[in-house]
Every structure is written in structure tokens, then in C-alpha cells.
Design a protein around this motif. Sequence first.
Motif, PDB file in Angstrom:
ATOM      1  N   GLN A  99     -35.274 -15.544 -24.449  1.00 29.35           N
ATOM      2  CA  GLN A  99     -34.843 -16.656 -25.298  1.00 29.35           C
ATOM      3  C   GLN A  99     -33.727 -17.469 -24.663  1.00 29.35           C
ATOM      4  O   GLN A  99     -33.633 -18.668 -24.881  1.00 29.35           O
ATOM      5  N   ASP A 100     -32.880 -16.786 -23.875  1.00 30.69           N
ATOM      6  CA  ASP A 100     -31.719 -17.506 -23.339  1.00 30.69           C
ATOM      7  C   ASP A 100     -31.964 -18.061 -21.935  1.00 30.69           C
ATOM      8  O   ASP A 100     -31.075 -18.635 -21.331  1.00 30.69           O
ATOM      9  N   GLN A 102     -32.666 -20.525 -19.184  1.00 31.13           N
ATOM     10  CA  GLN A 102     -32.574 -21.981 -19.116  1.00 31.13           C
ATOM     11  C   GLN A 102     -33.739 -22.521 -18.302  1.00 31.13           C
ATOM     12  O   GLN A 102     -34.065 -21.972 -17.255  1.00 31.13           O
TER      13      GLN A 102
END
Length: 149
Positions: A99-100, A102
Motif C-alpha cells: 500500500q505504501d 510509491q
Amino acid sequence: MDLKDLYRDVIVDHNRNPRNFGALHPADAQADGHNPLCGDRLTVYVKLDGDRIADAKFDGAGCAISVASASLLTEAIKGKSRTAVKELFNQVHALLTQQDAQADTARLGKLAALSGVREFPARVKCASLCWHTLNAALDNAPAAPVSTE
Ligand code: FES
């Protein structure tokens, strides 16, 4: 344009008009990929020039995301070394599953749009099917002959 719009536009475009669709004969490597959850199947074909991907195509039948992802993959890997393709796979895999992670749009180009799949966890396998299939094809392919020159 934000990543959500990019996701929608890129998936629609590459599903409607898949790039590099069709069989590649003769291929130096190929593999069949199967998503047992839905029954969709893709074949990825690769032509090698030494350690580089000289050409890549795919065929088969799948959902919009799997077809669009395979289309993006064939565009992205052409001209790259096997090592660069493995790195690209790791980046895409992180994008799809973390989810994190980039989206490095500068490095990933249109592949960054795949981060939109994270909103739909059930579709992650659709987007990764072609990548796992490519890995299987490259694992089957003979390594480039080692040159002593
Ligand atoms: Fe089958 Fe997406 S629903 S690969």
C-alpha cells in the motif's frame, strides 16, 4: 492527471487496443500463465538477442486488467536486459502489493498506472498474471552464451 485517472485511461486503452498481441514464432522462450480463480490464460512469447529482450508478444484470453497489464508489459520490456526486467518485475510487484509503495512514474512510465489495482485487491492476480508468466518463460530460456572475448 492523477494516478486514478491514469489507471482508468491506461487500462481501457490497452484492453481495447492491446499492443503486441499475437503469437511470436519462432520464440526463444514462452510460457503459459493460468489464473485458476477465473480460468483466464495468457501466453507470453519472448525473442532474445543475447541477454536482451529483442521482442515480446502475448496472446490468450483474459479480463480487461490482465490483457492491459500484458500489453503494458510487452511494451515495457522490449530492449531491456534480463536483469533490468527482473528489477522492473520487483518494482511492479511492490506497486501491486504494498500500500505504501510509491509509483515512480519517471521510471515506470505507464506501468505506474497499475498501482490503481491496489484499490481492488481481488484484481492483483489479474495484473500480475503476465509478469509471473514472463518470469516462467525467462526461467525456461537458455542463458545467453558466455563470451570470453
Ligand atoms: Fe481472470 Fe482477471 S478475472 S485474470
